[in-house]
Design an enzyme around this catalytic site. Structure first.
Site: not given
Ligand code: ADE
Ligand code: ZN
Length: 342
Positions: A199, A277
């Site tokens: 990410e 998300d």
């Molecule tokens: N917890 C909640 N949203 C998240 C994200 N986008 N990346 C990592 N941990 C998370």
């Molecule tokens: Zn996430």
């Protein structure tokens, strides 16, 4: 039929959303009042205004702070039930939800209060809307592996109801390899395993998630594109990615939706799914994510249908559920074609 109508009626699964990231501002303020929690914000507009983030850590600071409004089983029930209602309205037939249990137990909330509230809401969604759901406990990667292992033991009374385990939180500096032992224990106990990787972190973290943690899905995974051999491996093993486009935009991981790698991930032959998300923080539920991509990347009906089919392929559901879901997708596509011809 407009793209909005097509997406609205398209049966889909949602596989990457955090329950704590779905507290809408109105519920947030109500829960704070109910539990006597002092907040920096007084109105829904003030809250929405605060939802501007420079990066993942900036978001996580606010997100963990926001968790303070969740105290009693009813609070966990309300937020979960609200999300499942919204997902049902988006024609999500099946949702797999993340819960960051350590963010609650570390504040003194009993584990039973968290689990009771969430499972009660999942049962209500099944009974009232015929919607199935699963729960994945996400361990926080800034904490130690020992803490994750202790949680795994504490969760024993709920093993029969848990789908699996994941890894979330601050990615940079906390590689998947830190949790190799924990993930092995989860797999040995028969749980599904997934992990956030690629990410904000590099392709090497995606590789670790696949090779060391042996995950069945990668959450996000965008960075895999930097490593063609890794992409080939993900394609060959058919390991799905749970991509979250509006999240990536809000956390400034992409400069615009037009620059989002979703189309490139699909073109590489990966099993890509689209998810929300943290929908209340990132400005959209799952259908908003499908539509944002459709508009910015020019996705056609076939692309949208592939994404929906991928979501059921990637879901931890029974073969019967999967066949029924594929039939529902086919029926919707046939309906849309009939409408166009009429
Ligand atoms: N917890 C909640 N949203 C998240 C994200 N986008 N990346 C990592 N941990 C998370
Ligand atoms: Zn996430």
């Amino acid at each position: 039929m407009t793209p909005e109508q097509f997406v609205a009626g398209l049966p889909k699964a949602e596989l990457h959303m955090h329950i704590e990231g779905s507290i809408e501002p109105a519920l947030f303020l109500r829960l704070a009042r109910r539990n006597g929690v002092a907040l920096r914000w007084q109105t829904e507009d003030e809250l929405r205004d605060a939802y501007r983030f420079t990066d993942l850590q900036d978001f996580l600071n606010l997100y963990y702070d926001g968790c303070r409004v969740l105290v009693a089983p009813q609070d966990f029930h309300d937020v979960t039930r609200d999300y499942l209602r919204r997902a049902h309205a988006d024609r999500v037939l099946h949702a797999e939800m993340f819960l960051g249990v350590q963010g609650h137990t570390s504040r003194g909330v009993p584990l039973a209060a968290v689990m009771e509230g969430v499972f009660g809401a999942m049962d209500a969604a099944e009974a009232e809307d015929g919607m199935s759901s699963g729960l994945i406990v996400v361990v926080q990667r800034h904490r130690s592996e020992d803490e994750a292992l202790a949680l795994l033991e504490e969760l024993r009374p709920w093993y029969g109801r848990l789908l699996g385990f994941g890894l979330g939180g601050a990615e940079l500096g906390n590689p998947p390899s830190k949790f190799a032992g924990f993930f092995r224990c989860c797999r040995e106990r028969g749980f599904k395993v997934v992990a956030h990787a690629g990410e904000e972190g590099p392709a090497a973290y995606v590789r670790e998630a696949v090779e060391l943690l042996q995950v069945q899905r990668v959450d996000h995974g965008n960075a895999c594109l930097d490593d063609p051999a890794l992409v080939a491996q993900l394609v060959r093993l058919r390991i799905p990615l749970t991509v979250c486009p509006l999240s990536n935009l809000k956390l400034q991981l992409v400069p615009s939706m037009a620059a989002h790698p979703l189309r490139r991930l699909m073109d590489a032959g990966l099993c890509v799914t689209v998810n929300s998300d943290d929908p209340s923080y990132f400005g959209g539920y799952v259908n908003d994510n499908y539509l944002a991509c459709q508009q910015a990347l020019g996705l056609g009906r076939d692309d949208l249908t592939s994404l929906a089919r991928n979501s059921f392929e990637a879901a931890f559901i029974t073969p019967e559920q999967r066949s029924a879901a594929f039939r529902a997708v086919d029926a919707w596509v046939a309906h849309s074609i009939q409408q166009a011809a009429a």
